[in-house]
Scaffold this motif. Structure first.
Motif, PDB file in Angstrom:
ATOM      1  N   LYS A   1      -9.620 -18.191   9.660  1.00  0.00           N
ATOM      2  CA  LYS A   1     -10.866 -18.101   8.894  1.00  0.00           C
ATOM      3  C   LYS A   1     -10.627 -17.316   7.614  1.00  0.00           C
ATOM      4  N   ALA A   2     -11.587 -17.451   6.712  1.00  0.00           N
ATOM      5  CA  ALA A   2     -11.470 -16.828   5.397  1.00  0.00           C
ATOM      6  C   ALA A   2     -11.208 -15.331   5.511  1.00  0.00           C
ATOM      7  N   ASP A   3     -10.308 -14.857   4.644  1.00  0.00           N
ATOM      8  CA  ASP A   3      -9.911 -13.448   4.529  1.00  0.00           C
ATOM      9  C   ASP A   3      -9.008 -12.971   5.659  1.00  0.00           C
ATOM     10  N   ASP A   4      -8.726 -13.840   6.639  1.00  0.00           N
ATOM     11  CA  ASP A   4      -7.748 -13.482   7.665  1.00  0.00           C
ATOM     12  C   ASP A   4      -6.383 -13.343   7.030  1.00  0.00           C
ATOM     13  N   LYS A   5      -5.611 -12.396   7.512  1.00  0.00           N
ATOM     14  CA  LYS A   5      -4.226 -12.267   7.074  1.00  0.00           C
ATOM     15  C   LYS A   5      -3.336 -12.520   8.269  1.00  0.00           C
ATOM     16  N   GLY A   6      -2.450 -13.511   8.136  1.00  0.00           N
ATOM     17  CA  GLY A   6      -1.437 -13.740   9.150  1.00  0.00           C
ATOM     18  C   GLY A   6      -0.181 -12.986   8.766  1.00  0.00           C
ATOM     19  N   SER A   7       0.542 -12.464   9.759  1.00  0.00           N
ATOM     20  CA  SER A   7       1.770 -11.740   9.449  1.00  0.00           C
ATOM     21  C   SER A   7       2.748 -11.853  10.610  1.00  0.00           C
ATOM     22  N   ASN A   8       4.039 -11.886  10.252  1.00  0.00           N
ATOM     23  CA  ASN A   8       5.089 -11.984  11.269  1.00  0.00           C
ATOM     24  C   ASN A   8       6.434 -11.778  10.583  1.00  0.00           C
ATOM     25  N   LYS A   9       7.282 -10.985  11.162  1.00  0.00           N
ATOM     26  CA  LYS A   9       8.657 -10.775  10.674  1.00  0.00           C
ATOM     27  C   LYS A   9       8.686 -10.347   9.216  1.00  0.00           C
ATOM     28  N   GLY A  10       7.696  -9.623   8.763  1.00  0.00           N
ATOM     29  CA  GLY A  10       7.658  -9.152   7.382  1.00  0.00           C
ATOM     30  C   GLY A  10       7.003 -10.124   6.427  1.00  0.00           C
ATOM     31  N   PHE A  11       6.700 -11.333   6.886  1.00  0.00           N
ATOM     32  CA  PHE A  11       5.997 -12.321   6.069  1.00  0.00           C
ATOM     33  C   PHE A  11       4.490 -12.134   6.234  1.00  0.00           C
ATOM     34  N   GLU A  12       3.768 -12.402   5.142  1.00  0.00           N
ATOM     35  CA  GLU A  12       2.309 -12.319   5.181  1.00  0.00           C
ATOM     36  C   GLU A  12       1.706 -13.464   4.392  1.00  0.00           C
ATOM     37  N   ALA A  13       0.497 -13.854   4.785  1.00  0.00           N
ATOM     38  CA  ALA A  13      -0.274 -14.822   3.997  1.00  0.00           C
ATOM     39  C   ALA A  13      -1.745 -14.571   4.284  1.00  0.00           C
ATOM     40  N   THR A  14      -2.568 -14.625   3.240  1.00  0.00           N
ATOM     41  CA  THR A  14      -3.999 -14.375   3.374  1.00  0.00           C
ATOM     42  C   THR A  14      -4.782 -15.636   3.052  1.00  0.00           C
ATOM     43  N   TYR A  15      -5.704 -15.966   3.912  1.00  0.00           N
ATOM     44  CA  TYR A  15      -6.565 -17.148   3.757  1.00  0.00           C
ATOM     45  C   TYR A  15      -7.612 -16.840   2.694  1.00  0.00           C
ATOM     46  N   ARG A  16      -7.460 -17.466   1.539  1.00  0.00           N
ATOM     47  CA  ARG A  16      -8.385 -17.244   0.424  1.00  0.00           C
ATOM     48  C   ARG A  16      -9.261 -18.468   0.246  1.00  0.00           C
ATOM     49  N   LYS A  17     -10.474 -18.377   0.722  1.00  0.00           N
ATOM     50  CA  LYS A  17     -11.388 -19.513   0.643  1.00  0.00           C
ATOM     51  C   LYS A  17     -11.765 -19.809  -0.802  1.00  0.00           C
ATOM     52  N   GLU A  18     -11.952 -18.747  -1.590  1.00  0.00           N
ATOM     53  CA  GLU A  18     -12.443 -18.940  -2.963  1.00  0.00           C
ATOM     54  C   GLU A  18     -11.424 -19.658  -3.839  1.00  0.00           C
ATOM     55  N   THR A  19     -10.144 -19.481  -3.534  1.00  0.00           N
ATOM     56  CA  THR A  19      -9.101 -20.161  -4.324  1.00  0.00           C
ATOM     57  C   THR A  19      -8.406 -21.240  -3.503  1.00  0.00           C
ATOM     58  N   THR A  20      -8.888 -21.491  -2.287  1.00  0.00           N
ATOM     59  CA  THR A  20      -8.290 -22.467  -1.343  1.00  0.00           C
ATOM     60  C   THR A  20      -6.774 -22.303  -1.310  1.00  0.00           C
ATOM     61  N   SER A  21      -6.331 -21.079  -1.086  1.00  0.00           N
ATOM     62  CA  SER A  21      -4.900 -20.808  -1.102  1.00  0.00           C
ATOM     63  C   SER A  21      -4.471 -20.047   0.146  1.00  0.00           C
ATOM     64  N   PHE A  22      -3.159 -20.123   0.401  1.00  0.00           N
ATOM     65  CA  PHE A  22      -2.566 -19.437   1.556  1.00  0.00           C
ATOM     66  C   PHE A  22      -1.113 -19.152   1.195  1.00  0.00           C
ATOM     67  N   HIS A  23      -0.924 -18.330   0.187  1.00  0.00           N
ATOM     68  CA  HIS A  23       0.412 -18.063  -0.341  1.00  0.00           C
ATOM     69  C   HIS A  23       1.222 -17.196   0.616  1.00  0.00           C
ATOM     70  N   LEU A  24       2.492 -17.538   0.778  1.00  0.00           N
ATOM     71  CA  LEU A  24       3.386 -16.797   1.667  1.00  0.00           C
ATOM     72  C   LEU A  24       4.131 -15.737   0.856  1.00  0.00           C
ATOM     73  N   GLU A  25       4.193 -14.515   1.393  1.00  0.00           N
ATOM     74  CA  GLU A  25       4.870 -13.424   0.692  1.00  0.00           C
ATOM     75  C   GLU A  25       5.734 -12.633   1.657  1.00  0.00           C
ATOM     76  N   LYS A  26       6.815 -12.097   1.089  1.00  0.00           N
ATOM     77  CA  LYS A  26       7.631 -11.142   1.830  1.00  0.00           C
ATOM     78  C   LYS A  26       8.195 -10.154   0.829  1.00  0.00           C
ATOM     79  N   GLY A  27       8.135  -8.893   1.169  1.00  0.00           N
ATOM     80  CA  GLY A  27       8.506  -7.858   0.214  1.00  0.00           C
ATOM     81  C   GLY A  27      10.000  -7.762  -0.042  1.00  0.00           C
ATOM     82  N   SER A  28      10.805  -8.086   0.969  1.00  0.00           N
ATOM     83  CA  SER A  28      12.248  -7.920   0.829  1.00  0.00           C
ATOM     84  C   SER A  28      12.933  -8.963   1.713  1.00  0.00           C
ATOM     85  N   VAL A  29      13.440 -10.011   1.077  1.00  0.00           N
ATOM     86  CA  VAL A  29      14.022 -11.101   1.859  1.00  0.00           C
ATOM     87  C   VAL A  29      15.456 -10.771   2.278  1.00  0.00           C
TER      88      VAL A  29
END
Lengths: 114, 113
Positions: free
Chosen positions: B52-80
Motif C-alpha cells: 500500500k501507499a507509503d509502505d517501505k519494503g526492505s531486505n539485505k540493505g535494499f529499500e523501495a518506497t511505494y509512492r502513489k503520487e508519483t506511481t513509483s517504486f524505486h529500488l535503492e541501496k546505500g553501498s553495493v
C-alpha cells in the motif's frame, strides 16, 4: 515464503519430441501456480495460470494444445511442451502463489530443442 | 493499460557505490509492488515488496518506497557489493482475483571490485 523446485533444470531434446517439466511446491499447498518463459536478456512472459483440479488459463497467443499444463495436486504442476521445435527453446520458470498473495519462483528449466 | 517501466541497463557501479534503479507503473486501483532479483542461470528471488501507499519494503540493505503520487517504486541501496551483481525486476500485481504479476524489462547490475 515458499520453496519451489523444478525438474529437470536443463533438457536437450530433438525436434518433434515432447518434454515434460515439473514444478513442485515443497512446503506450501499451492492452489495456484504460474508458468512463465523467458528469452535471453528479456523479461518474464506469463504463459498460463495453473489451478489445482481445473483447467489452466492461458494467456493470449499461447497455444494450449502445444503447452499442456496439468495441476493434479496441491504440490505439483507439470508443463509439457508437445512436438517441440527450436523456437520453443527458452528458459521456463514456474511460480507458486503463496500466503499474502506473493509469488515464489522455481529455479527454472532451460530447454534446448535441436 | 497496465504496465511497468523500468530503468534500462546495464548499470555498472564500483563496490560501495550508491544504487538507484527507477521503476514506475501504470495501473488502475492499488496494486502491490515487488522487486525480484535473478542471479545468472537461476530463477527469480523475491527481494522486497510493498502492498500500500507509503509502505517501505526492505531486505539485505535494499529499500523501495511505494509512492502513489508519483506511481513509483524505486529500488535503492546505500553501498553495493560485488555479490549484488544480478538482474533486478520490478513488478506489480493487479488488485482483484487475477493475482498475476506484470514485470518490467529488468535491469542488469554489475558491481566491480
Amino acid at each position: 515464503g515458499a520453496v519451489v523446485s523444478q525438474h529437470p533444470s536443463r533438457v536437450i531434446c530433438k525436434s518433434g519430441t515432447s518434454v515434460k517439466i515439473e514444478c513442485r511446491s515443497l512446503d506450501f499447498q499451492a492452489t495456484t501456480m504460474f508458468w512463465y518463459r523467458q528469452f535471453p536478456k528479456q523479461s518474464l512472459m506469463l504463459m498460463a495460470t495453473s489451478n489445482e483440479g481445473s483447467k489452466a488459463t492461458y494467456e493470449q497467443g499461447v497455444e494450449k494444445d502445444k503447452f499442456l499444463i496439468n495441476h493434479a495436486s496441491l504440490t505439483l504442476s507439470t508443463l509439457t511442451v508437445t512436438s517441440a521445435h527450436p523456437e520453443d527453446s527458452s528458459f521456463y520458470i514456474c511460480s507458486v502463489l503463496a500466503s499474502q498473495e506473493t509469488q515464489y519462483f522455481g529455479p527454472g528449466t532451460r530447454l534446448l530443442v535441436l | 493499460g497496465n504496465s511497468v517501466t523500468q530503468m534500462e541497463g546495464p548499470v555498472t557501479l564500483s563496490e560501495e557505490a550508491f544504487l538507484t534503479i527507477n521503476c514506475t507503473y501504470t495501473a488502475t486501483g492499488y496494486p502491490s509492488l515487488f522487486w525480484y532479483v535473478q542471479y545468472p542461470g537461476e530463477g527469480l528471488q523475491l527481494l522486497l515488496k510493498a502492498t500500500k501507499a507509503d509502505d517501505k519494503g526492505s531486505n539485505k540493505g535494499f529499500e523501495a518506497t511505494y509512492r502513489k503520487e508519483t506511481t513509483s517504486f524505486h529500488l535503492e541501496k546505500g553501498s553495493v557489493q560485488v555479490s549484488d551483481s544480478a538482474v533486478y525486476f520490478c513488478a506489480f500485481q493487479k488488485p482483484g482475483s487475477a493475482r498475476q504479476l506484470t514485470f518490467g524489462s529488468g535491469t542488469q547490475l554489475t558491481v566491480l571490485p
